[in-house]
Design an enzyme around this catalytic site. Sequence first.
Site, PDB file in Angstrom:
ATOM      1  N   HIS A  93      -2.001  77.171  36.111  1.00 57.99           N
ATOM      2  CA  HIS A  93      -3.054  77.416  35.110  1.00 57.99           C
ATOM      3  C   HIS A  93      -3.954  78.600  35.515  1.00 57.99           C
ATOM      4  O   HIS A  93      -3.784  79.172  36.579  1.00 57.99           O
ATOM      5  CB  HIS A  93      -3.861  76.143  34.899  1.00 57.99           C
ATOM      6  CG  HIS A  93      -3.054  75.063  34.211  1.00 57.99           C
ATOM      7  ND1 HIS A  93      -3.440  74.463  33.044  1.00 57.99           N
ATOM      8  CD2 HIS A  93      -1.865  74.507  34.534  1.00 57.99           C
ATOM      9  CE1 HIS A  93      -2.531  73.582  32.678  1.00 57.99           C
ATOM     10  NE2 HIS A  93      -1.564  73.582  33.571  1.00 57.99           N
ATOM     11  N   TRP A 121       0.627  68.030  24.707  1.00 63.17           N
ATOM     12  CA  TRP A 121       1.144  67.558  25.984  1.00 63.17           C
ATOM     13  C   TRP A 121       1.120  66.033  25.983  1.00 63.17           C
ATOM     14  O   TRP A 121       0.373  65.422  25.208  1.00 63.17           O
ATOM     15  CB  TRP A 121       0.279  68.126  27.113  1.00 63.17           C
ATOM     16  CG  TRP A 121       0.758  67.807  28.498  1.00 63.17           C
ATOM     17  CD1 TRP A 121       0.158  66.964  29.402  1.00 63.17           C
ATOM     18  CD2 TRP A 121       1.917  68.320  29.148  1.00 63.17           C
ATOM     19  NE1 TRP A 121       0.870  66.936  30.567  1.00 63.17           N
ATOM     20  CE2 TRP A 121       1.962  67.754  30.440  1.00 63.17           C
ATOM     21  CE3 TRP A 121       2.928  69.203  28.755  1.00 63.17           C
ATOM     22  CZ2 TRP A 121       2.983  68.047  31.356  1.00 63.17           C
ATOM     23  CZ3 TRP A 121       3.942  69.489  29.665  1.00 63.17           C
ATOM     24  CH2 TRP A 121       3.961  68.917  30.947  1.00 63.17           C
TER      25      TRP A 121
HETATM   26  C1  PLP Z   1      -2.331  70.867  26.823  1.00 68.04           C
HETATM   27  C2  PLP Z   1      -2.346  70.116  28.116  1.00 68.04           C
HETATM   28  N1  PLP Z   1      -3.106  69.025  28.242  1.00 68.04           N
HETATM   29  C3  PLP Z   1      -3.170  68.331  29.386  1.00 68.04           C
HETATM   30  C4  PLP Z   1      -2.461  68.712  30.494  1.00 68.04           C
HETATM   31  C5  PLP Z   1      -2.545  67.908  31.747  1.00 68.04           C
HETATM   32  O1  PLP Z   1      -3.123  68.579  32.809  1.00 68.04           O
HETATM   33  P1  PLP Z   1      -2.836  68.102  34.321  1.00 68.04           P
HETATM   34  O2  PLP Z   1      -1.469  68.575  34.683  1.00 68.04           O
HETATM   35  O3  PLP Z   1      -3.906  68.735  35.131  1.00 68.04           O
HETATM   36  O4  PLP Z   1      -2.930  66.621  34.323  1.00 68.04           O
HETATM   37  C6  PLP Z   1      -1.635  69.840  30.411  1.00 68.04           C
HETATM   38  C7  PLP Z   1      -0.852  70.262  31.591  1.00 68.04           C
HETATM   39  O5  PLP Z   1      -0.362  71.323  31.726  1.00 68.04           O
HETATM   40  C8  PLP Z   1      -1.581  70.563  29.206  1.00 68.04           C
HETATM   41  O6  PLP Z   1      -0.786  71.642  29.077  1.00 68.04           O
END
Ligand code: PLP
Length: 399
Positions: free
Chosen positions: A191, A91
């Site tokens: 999630h 991500w």
């Molecule tokens: C693998 C991964 N890391 C980090 C994040 C970031 O999370 P957030 O949306 O809570 O900032 C996501 C978001 O879906 C993710 O899929």
Amino acid sequence: MNKYFYPLIENPYSNSDIRKGINVLKSKQLTLSNETKKFEKNFTTKLKSKYSLMVNSGSSANLLALQCLINPYRKKKLKKGDEIIIPTLCWSTSLWPIIQSNLKPVFVDVNSETLNIDEAQIKNKINKKTKAILLVHVLGNSCDMDQIMKIKKKYNLILIEDTCESLGSKYKNKYLGTFGEFSSFSFYSSHQISSGEGGMICCKDKTDYNIIKSLRSHGWSRGTTFENKIYNKNPHLDKRFIFFNSGYNLRPTEVAATVGNNQFKRIDSLIRMRNINRKKIINKLLSNKILKNKIDFYKENKFVTPSWFGLSVKILETKKNIKKTLVKKLEKNGIETRPIISGNFTKQPATIKYGLSKRKKYPNTDLIYNKSFFIGLPTKKISNNYLTKISLAFEKSFK
Ligand SMILES: Cc1ncc(COP(=O)(O)O)c(C=O)c1O
């Protein structure tokens, strides 16, 4: 009205989540207080992590982990240009905190069956500058943690687990997010549990915990183990407002904490429901003659007890641009889809703009992007009629 009859996630909040949120609003204590502390305590107890700190997102948790690694209060801090291994299937905010901390990401392709980093390729990328591995546990699955822990030990590497997509999954009965020095979790609305926006960072070391606690709140010493020592050196300052570290404000609200905590209390049943629904949908789609040999599904890796985020679908047909066409049709037929994370991140315009792409090839990640997508998993019992509707929508899209 939602244009999808099968959305990524239906309203994930129960009546009791909403009631808890309203009670916090009524209490007028909205900024960080007991609700956040309760959630952190429950999280630590259930996962058997050492320390947990709630933040306003999973992205913030990743940022804190990387910022902690370069923090001057850390005994073994990383230096500018030190290298961190990261899978290409990641991500945006798995990656950017590395750059934002003046460290260098070194990309490794993933295993096209597990969606996770290919352990076999990690060793080729290790050199004297390699200091850490940032793993991304994709959509509830995990890579081979035995292999990862062996590599970590052999090369003395720090491990950061981006567990934002895999809260509740276990490897050999141990929760993902409890293997590394740091781990991050996201409670964004699709999630495993949701607090609207929200996240958690876990770590193993007391000093790291206190560093991230200060970074979360402006860099002040209040509430950390640094408090008295710093004050004794600076008695002329107001003890409540001594800024001894760099900082952000990444704190959650109490509403997010109470909703997150309430959902966390029923995480086992949420996981069970998603797993049951996943099996039902797979069986239904695979029993459809039109879909047979056209699609398949990713399975959990060996030793993994999964907590599925979504249902990832493999397209078996070989036609060019098949995924784009299919996804368009599925969306039109009422099924909301998502790419598997964001595909090969070295191909995103931002990584190209920042000169991180280096024209290297990551064929497995490309394959996943071109031939896979995922759909949500309902957290409530689904009916046979609903299953038939899903199957028909797939059938129409594949015709
Ligand atoms: C693998 C991964 N890391 C980090 C994040 C970031 O999370 P957030 O949306 O809570 O900032 C996501 C978001 O879906 C993710 O899929």
